[in-house]
Motif scaffolding. Structure first.
Motif, PDB file in Angstrom:
ATOM      1  N   VAL A   1       0.842  -1.204   0.000  1.00  0.00           N
ATOM      2  CA  VAL A   1       0.000   0.000   0.000  1.00  0.00           C
ATOM      3  C   VAL A   1       0.873   1.249   0.000  1.00  0.00           C
ATOM      4  O   VAL A   1       0.600   2.223  -0.716  1.00  0.00           O
ATOM      5  CB  VAL A   1      -0.951   0.004   1.214  1.00  0.00           C
ATOM      6  CG1 VAL A   1      -1.675   1.344   1.334  1.00  0.00           C
ATOM      7  CG2 VAL A   1      -1.954  -1.135   1.106  1.00  0.00           C
ATOM      8  N   ASP A   2       1.945   1.227   0.780  1.00  0.00           N
ATOM      9  CA  ASP A   2       2.875   2.370   0.817  1.00  0.00           C
ATOM     10  C   ASP A   2       3.617   2.508  -0.509  1.00  0.00           C
ATOM     11  O   ASP A   2       3.871   3.630  -0.970  1.00  0.00           O
ATOM     12  CB  ASP A   2       3.878   2.191   1.963  1.00  0.00           C
ATOM     13  CG  ASP A   2       3.217   2.216   3.332  1.00  0.00           C
ATOM     14  OD1 ASP A   2       2.202   2.927   3.484  1.00  0.00           O
ATOM     15  OD2 ASP A   2       3.712   1.520   4.245  1.00  0.00           O
ATOM     16  N   VAL A   3       3.972   1.392  -1.122  1.00  0.00           N
ATOM     17  CA  VAL A   3       4.641   1.437  -2.423  1.00  0.00           C
ATOM     18  C   VAL A   3       3.718   2.068  -3.460  1.00  0.00           C
ATOM     19  O   VAL A   3       4.146   2.905  -4.269  1.00  0.00           O
ATOM     20  CB  VAL A   3       5.066   0.023  -2.867  1.00  0.00           C
ATOM     21  CG1 VAL A   3       5.676   0.062  -4.270  1.00  0.00           C
ATOM     22  CG2 VAL A   3       6.065  -0.569  -1.873  1.00  0.00           C
ATOM     23  N   GLN A   4       2.444   1.678  -3.438  1.00  0.00           N
ATOM     24  CA  GLN A   4       1.476   2.264  -4.362  1.00  0.00           C
ATOM     25  C   GLN A   4       1.380   3.770  -4.168  1.00  0.00           C
ATOM     26  O   GLN A   4       1.380   4.538  -5.135  1.00  0.00           O
ATOM     27  CB  GLN A   4       0.098   1.626  -4.172  1.00  0.00           C
ATOM     28  CG  GLN A   4      -0.980   2.260  -5.050  1.00  0.00           C
ATOM     29  CD  GLN A   4      -2.336   1.588  -4.886  1.00  0.00           C
ATOM     30  OE1 GLN A   4      -2.412   0.401  -4.607  1.00  0.00           O
ATOM     31  NE2 GLN A   4      -3.414   2.353  -5.061  1.00  0.00           N
ATOM     32  N   ARG A   5       1.308   4.193  -2.920  1.00  0.00           N
ATOM     33  CA  ARG A   5       1.184   5.622  -2.634  1.00  0.00           C
ATOM     34  C   ARG A   5       2.415   6.379  -3.127  1.00  0.00           C
ATOM     35  O   ARG A   5       2.300   7.462  -3.715  1.00  0.00           O
ATOM     36  CB  ARG A   5       0.999   5.832  -1.132  1.00  0.00           C
ATOM     37  CG  ARG A   5       0.652   7.259  -0.739  1.00  0.00           C
ATOM     38  CD  ARG A   5       0.451   7.394   0.763  1.00  0.00           C
ATOM     39  NE  ARG A   5      -0.614   6.516   1.231  1.00  0.00           N
ATOM     40  CZ  ARG A   5      -0.434   5.472   2.045  1.00  0.00           C
ATOM     41  NH1 ARG A   5       0.787   5.159   2.467  1.00  0.00           N
ATOM     42  NH2 ARG A   5      -1.461   4.745   2.428  1.00  0.00           N
ATOM     43  N   ASP A   6       3.606   5.810  -2.921  1.00  0.00           N
ATOM     44  CA  ASP A   6       4.835   6.471  -3.370  1.00  0.00           C
ATOM     45  C   ASP A   6       4.876   6.573  -4.904  1.00  0.00           C
ATOM     46  O   ASP A   6       5.267   7.611  -5.455  1.00  0.00           O
ATOM     47  CB  ASP A   6       6.063   5.700  -2.878  1.00  0.00           C
ATOM     48  CG  ASP A   6       6.259   5.823  -1.370  1.00  0.00           C
ATOM     49  OD1 ASP A   6       5.666   6.746  -0.780  1.00  0.00           O
ATOM     50  OD2 ASP A   6       6.995   4.979  -0.804  1.00  0.00           O
ATOM     51  N   LEU A   7       4.468   5.516  -5.579  1.00  0.00           N
ATOM     52  CA  LEU A   7       4.449   5.547  -7.041  1.00  0.00           C
ATOM     53  C   LEU A   7       3.445   6.568  -7.559  1.00  0.00           C
ATOM     54  O   LEU A   7       3.719   7.295  -8.519  1.00  0.00           O
ATOM     55  CB  LEU A   7       4.121   4.156  -7.580  1.00  0.00           C
ATOM     56  CG  LEU A   7       5.260   3.132  -7.561  1.00  0.00           C
ATOM     57  CD1 LEU A   7       4.719   1.732  -7.775  1.00  0.00           C
ATOM     58  CD2 LEU A   7       6.304   3.466  -8.618  1.00  0.00           C
ATOM     59  N   GLU A   8       2.285   6.629  -6.942  1.00  0.00           N
ATOM     60  CA  GLU A   8       1.277   7.606  -7.352  1.00  0.00           C
ATOM     61  C   GLU A   8       1.771   9.028  -7.149  1.00  0.00           C
ATOM     62  O   GLU A   8       1.536   9.902  -7.994  1.00  0.00           O
ATOM     63  CB  GLU A   8      -0.022   7.369  -6.579  1.00  0.00           C
ATOM     64  CG  GLU A   8      -0.750   6.094  -6.998  1.00  0.00           C
ATOM     65  CD  GLU A   8      -1.933   5.770  -6.115  1.00  0.00           C
ATOM     66  OE1 GLU A   8      -2.769   4.946  -6.525  1.00  0.00           O
ATOM     67  OE2 GLU A   8      -2.029   6.331  -5.001  1.00  0.00           O
ATOM     68  N   ASP A   9       2.466   9.262  -6.032  1.00  0.00           N
ATOM     69  CA  ASP A   9       3.021  10.598  -5.782  1.00  0.00           C
ATOM     70  C   ASP A   9       4.052  10.964  -6.842  1.00  0.00           C
ATOM     71  O   ASP A   9       4.099  12.110  -7.314  1.00  0.00           O
ATOM     72  CB  ASP A   9       3.665  10.649  -4.392  1.00  0.00           C
ATOM     73  CG  ASP A   9       2.634  10.638  -3.268  1.00  0.00           C
ATOM     74  OD1 ASP A   9       1.446  10.890  -3.555  1.00  0.00           O
ATOM     75  OD2 ASP A   9       3.019  10.354  -2.128  1.00  0.00           O
ATOM     76  N   ARG A  10       4.871   9.994  -7.230  1.00  0.00           N
ATOM     77  CA  ARG A  10       5.911  10.257  -8.213  1.00  0.00           C
ATOM     78  C   ARG A  10       5.340  10.500  -9.602  1.00  0.00           C
ATOM     79  O   ARG A  10       5.809  11.365 -10.340  1.00  0.00           O
ATOM     80  CB  ARG A  10       6.869   9.060  -8.273  1.00  0.00           C
ATOM     81  CG  ARG A  10       7.736   8.913  -7.049  1.00  0.00           C
ATOM     82  CD  ARG A  10       9.016   9.690  -7.189  1.00  0.00           C
ATOM     83  NE  ARG A  10       9.875   9.541  -6.032  1.00  0.00           N
ATOM     84  CZ  ARG A  10      11.174   9.805  -6.045  1.00  0.00           C
ATOM     85  NH1 ARG A  10      11.735  10.231  -7.152  1.00  0.00           N
ATOM     86  NH2 ARG A  10      11.889   9.668  -4.960  1.00  0.00           N
ATOM     87  N   LEU A  11       4.325   9.705  -9.967  1.00  0.00           N
ATOM     88  CA  LEU A  11       3.778   9.791 -11.317  1.00  0.00           C
ATOM     89  C   LEU A  11       2.791  10.931 -11.483  1.00  0.00           C
ATOM     90  O   LEU A  11       2.506  11.342 -12.611  1.00  0.00           O
ATOM     91  CB  LEU A  11       3.095   8.462 -11.678  1.00  0.00           C
ATOM     92  CG  LEU A  11       4.065   7.305 -11.948  1.00  0.00           C
ATOM     93  CD1 LEU A  11       3.321   5.977 -11.958  1.00  0.00           C
ATOM     94  CD2 LEU A  11       4.785   7.512 -13.268  1.00  0.00           C
ATOM     95  N   GLY A  12       2.235  11.454 -10.413  1.00  0.00           N
ATOM     96  CA  GLY A  12       1.333  12.590 -10.515  1.00  0.00           C
ATOM     97  C   GLY A  12      -0.126  12.186 -10.610  1.00  0.00           C
ATOM     98  O   GLY A  12      -0.496  11.025 -10.442  1.00  0.00           O
ATOM     99  N   ALA A  13      -0.974  13.170 -10.922  1.00  0.00           N
ATOM    100  CA  ALA A  13      -2.422  12.966 -10.884  1.00  0.00           C
ATOM    101  C   ALA A  13      -2.901  11.895 -11.849  1.00  0.00           C
ATOM    102  O   ALA A  13      -3.938  11.264 -11.635  1.00  0.00           O
ATOM    103  CB  ALA A  13      -3.143  14.287 -11.176  1.00  0.00           C
ATOM    104  N   GLY A  14      -2.175  11.673 -12.934  1.00  0.00           N
ATOM    105  CA  GLY A  14      -2.577  10.662 -13.892  1.00  0.00           C
ATOM    106  C   GLY A  14      -2.551   9.258 -13.327  1.00  0.00           C
ATOM    107  O   GLY A  14      -3.147   8.340 -13.898  1.00  0.00           O
ATOM    108  N   ALA A  15      -1.854   9.072 -12.193  1.00  0.00           N
ATOM    109  CA  ALA A  15      -1.789   7.754 -11.574  1.00  0.00           C
ATOM    110  C   ALA A  15      -3.039   7.433 -10.765  1.00  0.00           C
ATOM    111  O   ALA A  15      -3.245   6.291 -10.359  1.00  0.00           O
ATOM    112  CB  ALA A  15      -0.556   7.672 -10.659  1.00  0.00           C
ATOM    113  N   LEU A  16      -3.884   8.429 -10.519  1.00  0.00           N
ATOM    114  CA  LEU A  16      -5.092   8.226  -9.720  1.00  0.00           C
ATOM    115  C   LEU A  16      -6.249   7.837 -10.618  1.00  0.00           C
ATOM    116  O   LEU A  16      -6.380   8.330 -11.733  1.00  0.00           O
ATOM    117  CB  LEU A  16      -5.426   9.502  -8.941  1.00  0.00           C
ATOM    118  CG  LEU A  16      -4.313  10.032  -8.035  1.00  0.00           C
ATOM    119  CD1 LEU A  16      -4.743  11.345  -7.394  1.00  0.00           C
ATOM    120  CD2 LEU A  16      -3.951   9.000  -6.966  1.00  0.00           C
ATOM    121  N   GLU A  17      -7.103   6.965 -10.112  1.00  0.00           N
ATOM    122  CA  GLU A  17      -8.234   6.494 -10.900  1.00  0.00           C
ATOM    123  C   GLU A  17      -9.449   7.383 -10.682  1.00  0.00           C
ATOM    124  O   GLU A  17      -9.533   8.116  -9.696  1.00  0.00           O
ATOM    125  CB  GLU A  17      -8.554   5.041 -10.531  1.00  0.00           C
ATOM    126  CG  GLU A  17      -7.506   4.052 -11.048  1.00  0.00           C
ATOM    127  CD  GLU A  17      -7.318   4.150 -12.556  1.00  0.00           C
ATOM    128  OE1 GLU A  17      -8.314   4.109 -13.299  1.00  0.00           O
ATOM    129  OE2 GLU A  17      -6.163   4.284 -12.997  1.00  0.00           O
TER     130      GLU A  17
END
Length: 488
Positions: free
Chosen positions: A157-173
Motif C-alpha cells: 500500500v505504501d509502495v502504491q502511494r509512493d508511485l502515485e506521488d511520483r507519477l502525478g495525478a494521472g496515476a489516480l483512478e
C-alpha cells in the motif's frame, strides 16, 4: 544554337514558321516544367502542415493504447527511447492488482459480507468497496497462508502511494463526480459554461509522468546542455528500489493469484482484474524481477489515466507518411473531463472514436448508475450531431472485442443487460454485427450531413492486428488531409 541576325535575314518563310514553332514548343515545355516545380514545392509546403488526429471515447475505452500503437508503428525511434520509462507505471499497475485483492481478502476475513448482485441504481459488477448485505453464500475457509499473504504484502500500500506521488495525478483512478451528462460540450456549443473536472491539467500527460523516470541517457539534458545526473540518478534509484521490493514479494504475489480460495473470493465479488486495464499480476513471475525491462506489449497494456487533453507530436519514420508530423490529441474520458474536448474540434483532420463493447453489463466508474455501453451510445450521438464536426472524418473503433469474446464464452448473456438484443445468438459475430448496426443507425440519424461510416473491430492491446488497422486508417486520414489542403 540560336540563329544569328545574318541567318535570320536569309531564312525562308517556311524556315521562320518552323523556327517560331520550335521556340514556342520549347517555351511551353519550360513553362510546364516551372509550373510542375511550383506545384511540387506547394505540395511539400502543404505536406509540412501537421496531420491532426483526435482520439475520443469514455474512460478506459482504449484511447491511450491506440495512441501508443501509433507511436510503436510509425515513430519507432521515439518509442524505443521511452519504453524503459514505462517500468514504473507497470510496477504501479501490478501493485494495484495486489492491493485490490488484499483489500477484498481483508474484508472477507473480517466477515464483511458482499452482495455480488447490484441493485438497478447501484454499482456494476466490479464495484468496490463492497457494501454490507445479508450473506448469501457460506463463509470461505481461510488458512494460515491467507493471513500470511496479508502480512507479507500489506506494505505494498505504501509502495502504491509512493508511485502515485511520483507519477502525478494521472496515476489516480476516477472517482464519482457531479457530472451527469454524457457530452457536456453540447452546452458549450450553445454558449453555456460547463464545470470541468478540478484535476484537469494539460501538462499531466504520460510523457510528463514518464520524464520523472528517465534514466541517464544522452538526451536527458537540461536547457543548458548539461546532463541532469542527480535527478536522473534519483529516479533510477527509486525505480530500482521498487523493483527490489517486488522481487522480494514475487513468490507471495504468484501464490496469491494462483490460490483457489482467492479466485473463489474474487468470483463471488465479481472482481475480474483480468478484464481491467493495467492487469499484470498474472505476469508476476516475469515482472517482479530486479532486472525487469518492459516489452512493447507491456507498454501498450500499461494503464496511466489521461487528464484533460494531451497533445503528442510524432514525426513518422515508417509508412506512407515518412517525415510527416502528426499531432495526436488524447483526452480524459470521464464525464467531468469532456467539456475540455470542444476547443479541439476545430481544424482537426480526423477523429477516432473508441467504443468498448465488452462492458455492456458494466457501469461508469464516475457514475455507478450509468451503463457503459449506453454512455458510449450517447457520446457517439453527440459527436455525430456536432455541427462543427460535420465535415470531419470520424472513424469508429468497436474496441475490446477480445474481452467481449471471453465474456460471452463464460456464459454472460447480452440480453440480460441489453434487452433489445433479444433472442439473437450469444456469440461474438452476432454481437459485433448488432453493435455495429446500432452505431451506424445513430450516425445516420444524427449527422447534420450524410457522411461515410468507417468502422473497425479492434482489440488495441493486440499490437499486430492493430498495426494492420492503423495502416488502413493512416491511408484514409492522409487522403482526407490532402483533400482538405486542396491537393486532391
Amino acid at each position: 544554337m540560336a540563329a544569328g541576325p545574318r541567318s535570320l535575314e536569309h531564312e525562308t518563310l517556311e524556315q521562320r514558321i518552323i523556327r517560331e514553332a520550335a521556340e514556342a514548343e520549347a517555351k511551353k515545355i519550360s513553362d510546364e516544367i516551372d509550373e510542375q516545380l511550383r506545384k511540387e514545392r506547394e505540395v511539400e509546403r502543404r505536406k509540412r502542415k501537421p496531420v491532426k488526429l483526435l482520439l475520443l471515447g469514455q474512460s478506459e475505452s482504449g484511447k491511450t493504447a491506440t495512441l501508443k500503437n501509433f507511436q510503436l508503428t510509425y515513430a519507432r525511434r521515439e518509442w524505443t527511447e521511452e519504453r524503459a520509462a514505462w517500468r514504473a507505471v507497470i510496477f504501479l499497475n501490478i501493485v494495484r492488482n495486489v492491493n485490490t485483492i488484499i483489500e477484498h481478502l481483508t474484508a472477507e476475513m473480517s466477515d464483511i459480507p458482499y452482495n455480488p448482485i447490484p441493485d438497478e441504481d447501484e454499482a456494476g459488477p466490479s464495484s468496490y468497496p463492497p457494501k454490507p448485505a445479508a450473506r448469501a453464500l457460506p463463509r470461505l475457509k481461510f488458512k494460515d497462508k491467507h493471513r500470511a499473504f496479508k502480512e507479507h504484502l500489506e506494505h505494498l500500500v505504501d509502495v502504491q502511494r509512493d508511485l502515485e506521488d511520483r507519477l502525478g495525478a494521472g496515476a489516480l483512478e476516477p472517482v464519482p463526480t457531479g457530472a451527469t451528462q454524457a457530452a457536456p460540450f453540447e452546452e458549450i456549443q450553445n454558449g453555456r459554461r460547463v464545470l470541468q473536472e478540478f484535476s484537469i491539467n494539460s501538462s499531466n500527460g504520460w510523457k510528463t509522468a514518464l520524464n520523472k523516470f528517465r534514466t541517464l541517457r544522452s538526451d536527458a539534458r537540461s536547457e543548458n546542455g548539461a546532463i541532469n545526473g542527480i535527478a536522473a540518478e534519483k529516479a533510477k534509484q527509486f525505480d530500482d528500489d521498487v523493483a527490489e521490493t517486488l522481487a522480494e514479494c514475487r513468490e507471495d504475489i504468484k501464490e496469491l493469484w494462483d490460490d483457489s480460495t482467492i479466485q473463489e473470493l474474487l468470483s463471488r465479488r465479481k472482481i475480474r482484474l483480468e478484464d481491467s486495464p493495467g492487469f499484470f499480476i498474472g505476469d508476476a513471475e516475469r515482472i517482479a524481477m530486479k532486472n525487469y525491462q518492459p516489452t512493447d506489449d507491456d507498454v501498450i497494456r500499461a494503464r496511466l489515466r489521461t487528464l484533460g487533453v494531451q497533445e503528442y507530436r510524432f514525426i513518422f519514420d515508417h509508412g506512407r507518411a515518412v517525415g510527416q508530423e502528426w499531432r495526436l490529441y488524447d483526452v480524459g474520458g470521464t464525464r467531468s473531463s469532456r467539456a475540455a474536448w470542444y476547443p479541439y474540434f476545430d481544424d482537426v483532420d480526423a477523429i477516432i472514436f473508441l467504443a468498448p463493447i465488452s462492458p455492456f453489463d458494466e457501469k461508469l466508474a464516475e457514475d455507478r448508475r450509468v451503463n457503459r455501453l449506453e454512455d458510449s451510445y450517447l457520446l457517439w450521438k453527440s459527436v455525430c450531431s456536432c455541427k462543427l464536426l460535420s465535415r470531419t472524418q470520424v472513424i469508429l473503433f468497436l474496441n475490446k472485442c477480445d474481452l467481449l469474446q471471453a465474456k460471452l464464452q463464460r456464459g454472460v448473456r447480452i440480453r440480460d443487460s441489453v434487452p433489445s438484443f433479444g433472442d439473437r445468438k450469444n456469440d461474438l459475430q452476432t454481437a459485433t454485427k448488432y453493435f455495429q448496426q446500432h452505431f451506424k443507425e445513430i450516425a445516420r440519424a444524427n449527422s447534420p450531413v450524410p457522411r461515410p461510416f468507417y468502422v473497425h473491430l479492434t482489440s488495441v492491446i493486440d499490437t499486430r492486428s492493430t498495426a494492420v488497422t492503423l495502416g488502413a486508417v493512416e491511408e484514409s486520414i492522409l487522403r482526407e488531409h490532402l483533400r482538405r489542403a486542396d491537393l486532391m
